[in-house]
Motif scaffolding. Structure first.
Motif, short mmCIF file in Angstrom:
data_model
loop_
_atom_site.label_atom_id
_atom_site.label_comp_id
_atom_site.label_asym_id
_atom_site.label_seq_id
_atom_site.Cartn_x
_atom_site.Cartn_y
_atom_site.Cartn_z
N ALA A 81 -1.34 49.58 102.95
CA ALA A 81 -0.35 49.08 103.96
C ALA A 81 -1.81 49.59 105.39
N HIS A 82 -1.23 48.78 106.45
CA HIS A 82 -2.72 49.02 107.77
C HIS A 82 -1.26 49.00 107.93
N LEU A 83 -1.76 50.05 109.49
CA LEU A 83 -0.18 49.70 109.83
C LEU A 83 -0.98 50.01 111.58
N GLU A 84 -0.30 48.75 112.63
CA GLU A 84 -0.55 48.64 113.55
C GLU A 84 0.38 48.83 114.75
N GLY A 85 0.09 50.11 115.81
CA GLY A 85 0.49 49.95 116.96
C GLY A 85 1.54 50.94 116.63
N GLN A 86 2.12 51.63 117.63
CA GLN A 86 2.66 53.12 117.96
C GLN A 86 3.76 53.44 117.62
N CYS A 87 3.34 54.44 116.97
CA CYS A 87 5.13 55.01 116.54
C CYS A 87 5.31 54.42 114.99
N PHE A 88 4.65 54.20 114.33
CA PHE A 88 5.51 52.83 113.08
C PHE A 88 3.86 54.06 111.69
N TYR A 89 5.38 54.26 110.79
CA TYR A 89 5.11 54.74 109.54
C TYR A 89 5.58 54.96 108.73
N PRO A 91 4.65 54.62 103.76
CA PRO A 91 3.87 54.81 102.99
C PRO A 91 2.10 54.63 102.84
N SER A 92 1.26 54.87 102.92
CA SER A 92 -0.31 54.02 102.52
C SER A 92 -0.55 52.65 101.43
N ALA A 93 0.00 52.99 100.60
CA ALA A 93 0.24 52.12 99.26
C ALA A 93 1.96 52.83 98.21
N ILE A 94 1.44 51.19 98.33
CA ILE A 94 3.16 51.13 97.07
C ILE A 94 2.56 50.63 95.45
N ASP A 95 3.33 51.02 94.66
CA ASP A 95 3.05 50.21 93.77
C ASP A 95 4.28 49.44 92.81
N VAL A 96 3.83 48.06 92.55
CA VAL A 96 5.49 47.58 92.53
C VAL A 96 5.23 46.82 90.69
N PRO A 97 5.75 47.00 90.33
CA PRO A 97 6.09 46.34 88.23
C PRO A 97 6.02 45.26 88.14
N VAL A 98 5.69 44.79 87.04
CA VAL A 98 5.62 43.47 87.17
C VAL A 98 7.35 42.92 87.29
N GLY A 99 8.00 42.05 87.95
CA GLY A 99 9.47 42.02 87.46
C GLY A 99 9.83 42.98 88.11
N GLY A 100 9.64 43.24 89.03
CA GLY A 100 9.94 44.60 89.51
C GLY A 100 10.33 44.78 91.59
N THR A 101 10.82 45.08 92.27
CA THR A 101 11.23 45.28 93.49
C THR A 101 11.28 47.02 93.50
N VAL A 102 10.15 46.79 95.20
CA VAL A 102 10.12 48.20 95.55
C VAL A 102 10.13 48.27 97.29
N PRO A 103 11.12 48.72 97.28
CA PRO A 103 11.52 49.16 98.89
C PRO A 103 9.85 49.98 99.62
N TYR A 104 9.84 48.98 100.41
CA TYR A 104 8.72 49.69 101.67
C TYR A 104 9.27 49.82 102.92
N PRO A 105 9.50 51.95 103.15
CA PRO A 105 10.30 52.66 103.83
C PRO A 105 9.17 52.42 105.09
N LEU A 106 9.40 51.56 105.69
CA LEU A 106 8.75 51.43 107.48
C LEU A 106 10.40 52.30 108.64
N THR A 107 8.78 53.04 109.06
CA THR A 107 9.78 53.36 109.92
C THR A 107 8.91 53.64 111.52
N PHE A 108 9.66 53.67 112.10
CA PHE A 108 9.54 53.70 113.40
C PHE A 108 10.01 55.03 114.83
#
Length: 114
Positions: A81-89, A91-108
């Motif tokens: 992940a490459h976030l642009e804009g101020q105040c957004f945070y 994880p820099s990377a996440i792994d998603v396994p085959v057939g899985g769903t992983v939440p990406y936590p985007l924080t402001f």
């Protein structure tokens, strides 16, 4: 068919799926002295519309939105992940396994009213 190099032949194929899924087919090429069978598998994912997230929070309060990333392919995924804009945070990377769903936590985290 047309020759590309001394011993390669390009075979253009047009594939227009109507739905997401796994499509398999065989291509049989015959000549007077040779028969070749090629098996092709295409994986088609559903169209994804552009998404928009609007964060509404009182001044100086943090809000997090979990964005589900679903892997419908046959290989594990690693997203950077490459976030642009101020105040957004997030994880820099996440792994998603085959057939899985992983939440990406985007924080402001606002540092001022805006």
């Amino acid at each position: 068919f047309f020759l590309v190099g001394s011993d390669t032949v390009e075979l253009p194929i047009k594939f227009t799926p109507q739905n997401a899924g796994v499509y398999r087919c065989q291509i049989r090429l015959k000549s007077s002295s040779d028969i070749r069978v090629y098996e092709i598998q295409c994986v088609v994912n559903a169209d994804q519309a552009d998404a928009e997230i609007e964060f509404v929070t009182p001044a100086y309060q943090t809000v997090t939105q979990e964005i589900p990333i679903t892997n419908m392919s046959s290989q594990d995924w690693r997203f950077e992940a490459h976030l642009e804009g101020q105040c957004f945070y997030g994880p820099s990377a996440i792994d998603v396994p085959v057939g899985g769903t992983v939440p990406y936590p985007l924080t402001f985290k606002p540092i001022a009213e805006c």
